[in-house]
Design a protein around this motif. Sequence first.
Motif, mmCIF file in Angstrom:
data_model
loop_
_atom_site.group_PDB
_atom_site.id
_atom_site.type_symbol
_atom_site.label_atom_id
_atom_site.label_comp_id
_atom_site.label_asym_id
_atom_site.label_seq_id
_atom_site.Cartn_x
_atom_site.Cartn_y
_atom_site.Cartn_z
ATOM 1 N N CYS A 47 46.918 34.760 54.250
ATOM 2 C CA CYS A 47 45.413 35.044 54.207
ATOM 3 C C CYS A 47 44.883 33.540 53.990
ATOM 4 O O CYS A 47 43.321 33.436 53.945
ATOM 5 C CB CYS A 47 44.966 35.948 53.158
ATOM 6 N N GLU B 179 42.802 45.562 51.392
ATOM 7 C CA GLU B 179 43.597 44.943 52.660
ATOM 8 C C GLU B 179 44.972 45.484 52.872
ATOM 9 O O GLU B 179 45.491 44.591 53.336
ATOM 10 C CB GLU B 179 43.383 43.369 52.656
ATOM 11 N N TYR C 179 46.792 44.993 56.309
ATOM 12 C CA TYR C 179 46.278 43.719 57.085
ATOM 13 C C TYR C 179 47.443 43.123 57.827
ATOM 14 O O TYR C 179 47.114 42.463 58.872
ATOM 15 C CB TYR C 179 46.110 42.770 56.071
ATOM 16 N N SER D 214 40.820 37.580 55.620
ATOM 17 C CA SER D 214 40.674 38.050 54.062
ATOM 18 C C SER D 214 39.145 37.924 53.565
ATOM 19 O O SER D 214 38.790 36.736 53.718
ATOM 20 C CB SER D 214 41.846 37.502 53.224
ATOM 21 N N ILE E 34 40.896 41.640 45.635
ATOM 22 C CA ILE E 34 41.552 41.978 46.750
ATOM 23 C C ILE E 34 42.656 43.024 46.327
ATOM 24 O O ILE E 34 43.257 43.021 45.326
ATOM 25 C CB ILE E 34 42.416 40.882 47.488
ATOM 26 N N ASN F 92 45.982 45.263 47.573
ATOM 27 C CA ASN F 92 47.097 45.238 48.410
ATOM 28 C C ASN F 92 48.334 45.476 48.007
ATOM 29 O O ASN F 92 47.980 46.238 46.886
ATOM 30 C CB ASN F 92 47.279 43.610 49.165
#
Length: 396
Positions: A85, A204, A207, A218, A232, A234
């Motif tokens: 990212c 994300e 992604y 991102s 973020i 994930n």
Amino acid sequence: MKEISRIAAGVQASTTLKVDALFKQMKADGKDVVGFGAGEPDFDTPDNIKEAAYKAIRDGQTKYTPFNGIPALRQAVVDRLQADCGVSYTPNQIIVASGAKHNIYVALQVLLDPGDEVILPAPYWVTYAEAIRMAGGVPIVIVAPESADFKITASQLDAAVTAKTKLFIFNNPSNPTGMLYNEDELRALADVCIKHDLYVLSDEIYYKLLYDDKKFTSFASLSDDIKERTIIVNGVSKTYAMTGWRIGYTASSAKLAEVMGNYLSHATSAPSTISQIAAVEALNGPQDGVEEMRKVFEARRDYIYERINAIPGISCRKPDGAFYVMMNIEKLIGKTLGGVEIKNSDDFSLSFLENGLVALVSCAGFGIDNFLRLTYAASMETIKEGMDRLERFVGR
Ligand code: PMP
Ligand code: GLU
């Protein structure tokens, strides 16, 4: 008896997990049911990851770990975020929890006070709305219509902000729509967040699952200012077919990470030690398995997209990523299918499950009606059978 907590009593069970439980029960009862309900990769966890877990057990790595995650895993997250990212974090900004869902829960608990508003674009993944309420927050839903590829505009976001708005939460690429915001669209949203001093929770988790050579940006990579206010989310569930291992993570400011860590130190402590060690291997080990899975998902997406659009009365847009597709059933409203008059997407999903033996998710729980979510995290054989059944059911 006194009442239980009003907040807890108001929580609805996850519609995605409810459909999954119903589907599994029907299967266990010997019914020939096909499932497009809960979105989880149908692939097995890669062998190198399993081996790391076996080894951890054999080596006696069976004790508590630091409550925010083992240093090796937080470093592996830092390295992956940098490589994939282009965002730079340090391990003290990373918090590992028991699945990304748990990270979202903790982030909302830490950010929200009762009455704080959270802007949530619909259709949304069902858990966001409930997790906001569980933290005492108020979801302010803005609808992203199909005609806009289910994406909100910066002016819609701007218009929804009030003095009480604390956070903007979204998922890119999206569950349930599969749509992807490009860099320009993200920049426009980021400007609004900065203008109104909002936090942003950018989920994300899908992604790596993008098709047609689409490029992922991102949210935190847009600028230092946006990175500072972004969390973020994930995890390893989708990218490495590790849904049952329960490892997710956040990257945020060090201050927020510290508070989330403190919260976790009382709530759950760290996730399973074995799973954390397996996740280190997932993030640091060979990545070619991810690309192989992505290609398979892309072929399935193409197939399901063609089949749905070839059936009169239903349609869908072509998703950019994740493993979901939104089926529009507007034209079927008022028709009788499987002996049931279809008044909304709940009617369709129930009748299709009972009379067509296919499980999919009504989008009523995702903040919009007249759409059904299908997941193509299922084998091509299952998808073909499901599409044949759909054709027969709708053609009745
Ligand atoms: N975010 C989104 C958008 C999801 O679809 C999921 C899938 N359950 C999650 C987060 C949570 O994933 P997990 O808890 O398995 O890491
Ligand atoms: N995220 C997946 C889905 O939306 C798994 C189920 C869940 O956790 O909601 O179907």
